[in-house]
Design an enzyme around this catalytic site. Sequence first.
Site, PDB file in Angstrom:
ATOM      1  N   LYS A  50       0.857  -1.176   0.000  1.00 53.20           N
ATOM      2  CA  LYS A  50       0.000   0.000   0.000  1.00 53.20           C
ATOM      3  C   LYS A  50       0.896   1.230   0.000  1.00 53.20           C
ATOM      4  CE  LYS A  50      -1.755   2.989   2.080  1.00 53.20           C
ATOM      5  NZ  LYS A  50      -1.713   4.495   1.820  1.00 53.20           N
ATOM      6  N   GLU A  76       9.669   2.414  10.679  1.00 59.94           N
ATOM      7  CA  GLU A  76      10.690   3.450  10.508  1.00 59.94           C
ATOM      8  C   GLU A  76       9.957   4.777  10.499  1.00 59.94           C
ATOM      9  OE1 GLU A  76      12.348   6.241   9.301  1.00 59.94           O
ATOM     10  OE2 GLU A  76      13.237   5.458   7.454  1.00 59.94           O
ATOM     11  N   CYS A 125      13.769  11.525   5.817  1.00 59.64           N
ATOM     12  CA  CYS A 125      13.671  11.140   7.232  1.00 59.64           C
ATOM     13  C   CYS A 125      14.978  11.346   7.973  1.00 59.64           C
ATOM     14  CB  CYS A 125      13.195   9.691   7.360  1.00 59.64           C
ATOM     15  SG  CYS A 125      14.245   8.483   6.524  1.00 59.64           S
ATOM     16  N   GLU A 181       9.722  17.284  14.183  1.00 54.11           N
ATOM     17  CA  GLU A 181      10.195  17.108  12.810  1.00 54.11           C
ATOM     18  C   GLU A 181       9.354  17.959  11.859  1.00 54.11           C
ATOM     19  OE1 GLU A 181      11.432  13.266  10.066  1.00 54.11           O
ATOM     20  OE2 GLU A 181       9.609  13.148  11.252  1.00 54.11           O
TER      21      GLU A 181
END
Length: 493
Positions: free
Chosen positions: A178, A253, A287, A388
């Site tokens: 997905k 992650e 990331c 973040e």
Amino acid sequence: MDLAGPGTLFIDGAWCAAESGASREIRSPADQHLVAVVDEAGARDTERAIAAARRAFGSGPWPSTPTTERAALLHRLADILQRDLDAFAAAESGDTGKRMVDAQADIGDVIASIRYFAGLAGSLAGRVVDTSKADAIAQVVLEPIGVCGLITPWNYPLLQASWKVAPALAAGNTFVLKPSELTPSTAIMLMAALAEAGLPAGVGNLVLGAGPTAGAPLATDPEVDLLSFTGGLATGRALMAAAAATVKKVALELGGKNPNIVFADADLDAALDNALTAVFLHSGQVCSAGARLVIEAGIHDSFVDELVARARRIRLGGPDDPRAHTGPLISSAHRDKVAAYVAAGIAEGAALRCGGGAPDDSALQQGWYYLPTVLDGCHTRMGCVQEESFGPVLTVETFTTEAEAIAIGNDTRYGLAGAVWTQDAGKAARVARALRHGTVWINDYHPYLPQAEWGGFKQSGIGRELGPSGLAEYCEAKHIYQNTRPGASGWLD
């Protein structure tokens, strides 16, 4: 590669439309032109894909296919991607808005990752265990875990998919992929390439759509044995909680807030150049972006002044602009999020040195661009340092001692990546070992190797991708003990 068919979902070896008939327009974040129209799957579509993967695992040939044949299929897949590299790169660039040269490099990395796991497939033989008995044999064998639910992000769509699909197939699993609903094009092409390479029906399945509908069953369905997700922390937490009811294996992650530590004795020209790349590559939508510059106080002024001057010269542009250094953010909503993050940082007391808004260039008004931004005078108690942004925003902190640099670098709930810049080899080794991050670069930033594990400490995630551990995530270890001279035990005589 023939992509013609009745729909863009791939279930049980066939292309099909969403059961509801719903579709989604994919538009370029660079200028909003229409890239594709794809099917929008719902939960029932995903459940059909899971059922197909379960049948293929339970009664199909793939789990028992010799590792040499599984590796050969992955090499054929890599060959197809190499043949069609420019087409894959164009599709990736269209969905994400990134420069064509960046997309081409990404597809090259995809090919390298697939070939790595093809080569590693032969390591699944397991091991013999010493029983200390003449009439007993023991071995630990590695078996495929089963049906894998793979949910991937929008920033590196095909690369992140390859980090999951390749080891899943190498280990003999079946899967349902997905991808992000924002960037589905190369996932569609990947499934076509797998079919061309000869993947048996049902082994690989693709559903497209939003996470709460198309993705949710991958966490809750008991027929899914492993859920692997790359994305934001909040979504990762929700998926982990949803998966708990079926006690399936979970690999996550979840990003990072990554310190880039520069000591005064570093090669400052190299450190400055890499500090810019660390945070502004792909407009910060990485990331492992070095979004926290942690600089020794004595060189702060000269270093940051030059960094700001160079950041102002970074040229924004779309995939077709050969002069562009970086591209747009993925969506209007994401640009609004980055703008709110910067405003909050300024309200906390950060000094805006450059950027802080959308560009004035009339040629960029149709896209979701945001200027490279530097927030100076920051400290670890500020939200802009702890949260973040996933955008082109650099926060600057200072330190005076090695111990303080380490403490600042570790003062985050994340632990994905970081870097240290110094010409003192002993200091570099001490700081690298002390940092609680899954990858630490010394005098460099951003390189990764398919053969080296990737993942984070703390709330950056669970498990590892790439390397031998990345393959092991998709395996179950089974101990088989055989008594070659069976007889009565005598325990209850």
